[in-house]
Write an enzyme that holds these catalytic residues in place. Structure first.
Site, PDB file in Angstrom:
ATOM      1  N   ASP A 233       0.817  -1.212   0.000  1.00 58.71           N
ATOM      2  CA  ASP A 233       0.000   0.000   0.000  1.00 58.71           C
ATOM      3  C   ASP A 233       0.848   1.258   0.000  1.00 58.71           C
ATOM      4  OD1 ASP A 233      -2.607   1.352   0.259  1.00 58.71           O
ATOM      5  OD2 ASP A 233      -1.871   1.920   2.237  1.00 58.71           O
TER       6      ASP A 233
ATOM      7  N   LEU B 204      -7.289   5.889   3.143  1.00 60.15           N
ATOM      8  CA  LEU B 204      -7.487   6.955   2.157  1.00 60.15           C
ATOM      9  C   LEU B 204      -6.251   7.204   1.294  1.00 60.15           C
ATOM     10  CD1 LEU B 204      -9.395   9.520   4.393  1.00 60.15           C
ATOM     11  CD2 LEU B 204     -10.351   8.125   2.556  1.00 60.15           C
ATOM     12  N   ARG B 205      -5.191   6.396   1.498  1.00 58.80           N
ATOM     13  CA  ARG B 205      -3.992   6.621   0.695  1.00 58.80           C
ATOM     14  C   ARG B 205      -4.266   6.428  -0.786  1.00 58.80           C
ATOM     15  NH1 ARG B 205      -0.457   3.739   3.390  1.00 58.80           N
ATOM     16  NH2 ARG B 205       0.527   5.481   4.455  1.00 58.80           N
ATOM     17  N   ALA B 206      -5.118   5.446  -1.126  1.00 53.67           N
ATOM     18  CA  ALA B 206      -5.423   5.183  -2.534  1.00 53.67           C
ATOM     19  C   ALA B 206      -6.087   6.400  -3.183  1.00 53.67           C
ATOM     20  CB  ALA B 206      -6.324   3.955  -2.656  1.00 53.67           C
TER      21      ALA B 206
ATOM     22  N   VAL C  94      -3.332   9.000  -3.799  1.00 50.93           N
ATOM     23  CA  VAL C  94      -2.438   8.590  -4.887  1.00 50.93           C
ATOM     24  C   VAL C  94      -3.144   8.705  -6.238  1.00 50.93           C
ATOM     25  CG1 VAL C  94      -1.192   6.637  -5.880  1.00 50.93           C
ATOM     26  CG2 VAL C  94      -1.007   7.112  -3.437  1.00 50.93           C
TER      27      VAL C  94
END
Length: 707
Positions: A194, A275-277, A280
């Site tokens: 991730d 919420l990283r996706a 990104v």
């Protein structure tokens, strides 16, 4: 560009990898690229070629940390910087070796000089060298987890920290992070996956014409690298200029609310964690627009960003392969498309997929467009896999479907990879559902790679004692150092409050954590194990132990025995996914050559001790203890077990015997191995607390003898 670097634009195909690397070159905030692919697919060649396209950087000549003259790092160890003359140099490509240590990455601090002389003597590490350049990690899945954590933390924060006993050094560390890996050698943990912004799956093309062109170009490069590079010099220059132009345009790109809603809707629809996706994807979509020379994010940017940023975030258990449902992606984008978008013109320029829906799949995207000959969107042949597709369509006939009639078994048998025994062979059966198992450890204290199974001296963990350093002091044991120096202060003429230290006073910490082991499974696949219900339970137990090995960072191997002998079904590897696949395909039937299985395990462990002497083995024998050949075979099995026990091999015997009449042969074998014997029911962690307390002395395996 250096003559010894293969030109980026000369690489055939791999459009998605090309685009992922270029997007990170335009916007390093995307978070790097993880390249997954089989060996021999030019992963390393393309990454090294990228460094030649990056714009040169201005640096301060006397700064070892590549500070930007326009905005020097206020915490730079070589600072504070004054109006020093600046110069330009090429962006660096720093390669990280697999066996790298933490001190080599973040830099080393001379603790002896810091304490004895009050001097902050710091030698920069690889993170400092990679600042404002490219950090390339080949075989990232083979690095120790704490090293990968450290690298990804630095990449996310843009800063490296060195803390040693109250002495602190920190400096800027912003770089384009690229990792490559072969999934056959093991997966990264989902938490680490991730942390990479984008991922790209690559495979060698199956088109003969493209393969011929790859060979032709490589031979031309080997014959005359300078002349070969000159052929592509104009295209390399144009691509480098396009990167510079896109970087300048990036701050002007607008991510509108409609595109942002599509991004968040896609991430929610695919149920990615955190919420990283979303972040990104947003950064990637903006970089895509800048790469195409536009100042607004379009739907096709969102779609392509999802194809690059989401597949590796979709894994739900260790045996899942990364992937993305293209139809679900198209539905989600359509459902959250703004009504006024329906009549908007299609994206311009070189975006070949044109955003038309399912026909605009990721491998067709030639994002880098005019960056040189790429085989006409060479990523396109990869998903269908060309001539290899028909055999894969027949793969379900491996016997794993329980609803197939018995009449189909003769058709499936010839496709099985294992040789048939003299007796009738049973088609493979599916494994039962995996479950949490008891923890088995190798006794004593090892010195292997960090993991989560057996006690060991490691770089992490808790401090258990102090010792004199054998080399450079890296982990100071302050209390022990002061205790060693205190009795000598009068003799050394101490006058003030300062403590007088000598080289012999210093002590380092000895830390105890846990190591990973080599778990070698020896699985009985003979006719006595062939009952379908029974083998389903046995495979479920082995699959559960494989899951446990994955979680504890172990290497695994598998020896199977049936018919006339034993074979190494899975050489020792870090890929538990491959182990699970081999287990699923394992047929049963024939005689029970138990001695052959144990002797083969002994040979495998002997060779592994030579390759990796610090990794301690744990043998897991899965059998009912019966052996074809009566007492003679049982005696041979006992002698083979004695051979393993004589080497101090820690072992567990999974007793698969069932039924009202039990011979206890597996437990007899466990006695010869000096091993713990566990039934299928006792293997489960749930509900066995009383059993664990009752057998605590047997759960800890016997001490390993010296080889």
């Amino acid at each position: 560009m250096s003559d010894d670097r293969y030109p980026f634009t000369a690489i055939v195909g791999m459009a998605d990898l090309r685009l992922g690397l270029l997007l990170n070159a335009v916007s390093p905030a995307v978070g790097g690229v993880l390249v997954r692919g089989e060996k021999g697919t030019a992963k390393s060649t393309m990454v090294r070629a990228l460094a030649g396209l990056l714009p040169s950087i201005a640096v301060l000549r006397d700064c070892r940390f590549a500070c930007d003259p326009a905005g020097p790092d206020p915490q730079c160890p070589d600072g504070p910087h004054t109006a020093e003359p600046a110069g330009d140099r090429a962006a660096r490509l720093v390669e990280l070796p697999v066996g790298v240590t933490e001190d080599r990455i973040v830099g080393s601090l001379d603790l002896e000089r810091a304490l004895a002389e009050g001097v902050k003597a710091y030698e920069p590490g690889l993170l400092a060298q990679a600042h404002r350049g490219v950090l390339y990690i080949d075989e990232v899945n083979l690095l120790q987890d704490h090293v990968v954590d450290l690298l990804l933390d630095a990449a996310a924060m843009g800063r490296s920290y060195v803390e040693r006993e109250g002495v602190s050094v920190r400096h800027a560390a912003r770089f384009l992070l690229v990792g490559t890996m072969n999934p056959e050698e093991g997966e990264l943990r989902p938490q680490l996956l991730d942390r990479f912004g984008l991922t790209v799956e690559i495979a060698a093309t199956r088109e003969p014409a493209e393969r011929a062109e790859v060979v032709r170009r490589r031979l031309g490069y080997d014959a005359d690298p300078a002349a070969f590079a000159a052929r592509f010099a104009d295209e390399e220059r144009a691509l480098a200029e396009r990167i510079t132009t896109a970087r300048a345009l990036l701050p002007s790109v607008v991510l509108g609310d409609p595109a942002l809603r599509q991004i968040t809707a896609v991430c929610a629809a695919f149920e990615v964690d955190g919420l990283r996706a979303d972040i990104v994807m947003a950064r990637t979509a903006v970089a895509l627009a800048a790469w195409d020379g536009r100042t607004a994010v379009a739907e096709e940017d969102v779609r392509k960003a999802a194809q690059l940023a989401l597949p590796h975030r979709r894994r739900r258990n260790p045996f899942d392969a990364p992937g993305l449902d293209e139809e679900q992606l198209d539905r989600t984008l359509a459902e959250h498309r703004e009504p006024e978008q329906e009549g908007e013109p299609e994206p311009e320029q070189d975006r070949e997929p044109e955003g038309e829906g399912p026909d605009g799949e990721g491998p067709q995207d030639d994002g880098p467009g005019p960056d040189g000959p790429d085989g006409g969107g060479g990523g396109a042949p990869e998903p269908p896999t060309g001539p290899g597709a028909p055999p894969r369509a027949e793969a379900p006939a491996d016997g794993s479907e329980p609803a197939q009639p018995a009449a189909e078994a003769p058709d499936a048998a010839p496709q099985l990879p294992h040789p048939a025994g003299p007796a009738r062979e049973t088609a493979p059966v599916a494994a039962g559902e995996p479950y949490r198992t008891r923890l088995f450890k190798v006794p004593g204290t090892g010195r292997g790679a960090q993991g989560r199974r057996s006690p060991a001296e490691t770089d992490g963990g808790h401090t258990v004692r102090a010792r004199r350093p054998g080399g450079q002091l890296t982990r100071l044991h302050l209390t022990a150092t002061l205790q060693a120096a205190a009795p000598h202060q009068v003799a050394r003429g101490r006058a003030g409050r300062a403590l007088l230290l000598r080289h012999d006073d210093f002590r380092e910490q000895v830390r105890q954590g846990r190591e990973s082991n080599l778990v070698l499974f020896v699985v009985d696949a003979s006719g006595s194990m062939a009952a379908r219900q029974r083998m389903t339970a046995v495979k479920g137990a082995v699959l559960s132990l494989l899951m446990d090995a994955y979680q504890r960072r172990d290497k695994i191997g598998m020896v199977t025995f049936r018919g006339s002998g034993a074979e190494l079904a899975l050489p020792p590897t870090s890929s538990v996914e491959v182990g699970a696949a081999r287990l699923e395909q394992l047929p049963t039937g024939g005689r029970t050559p138990l001695p052959a299985g144990l002797l083969r395990a002994h040979e495998v462990l002997r060779l592994e001790r030579l390759r990796d002497p610090h990794r301690r083995p744990l043998l897991v024998v899965v059998t009912d203890g019966r052996a074809t050949g009566g007492r003679t075979a049982l005696a041979d099995a006992g002698r083979a077990a004695d051979l393993l026990a004589a080497r101090g091999t820690a072992a567990v015997v999974l007793d698969c015997e069932s039924g009202p009449v039990r011979l206890g042969l597996a437990r007899t074998l466990a006695g010869r191995l000096h091993a713990t014997a566990v039934t299928l029911d006792e293997l489960r962690a749930e509900g066995v607390a009383a059993l664990v307390h009752a057998h605590r002395s047997t759960v800890s395996l016997p001490s390993r003898k010296a080889a």
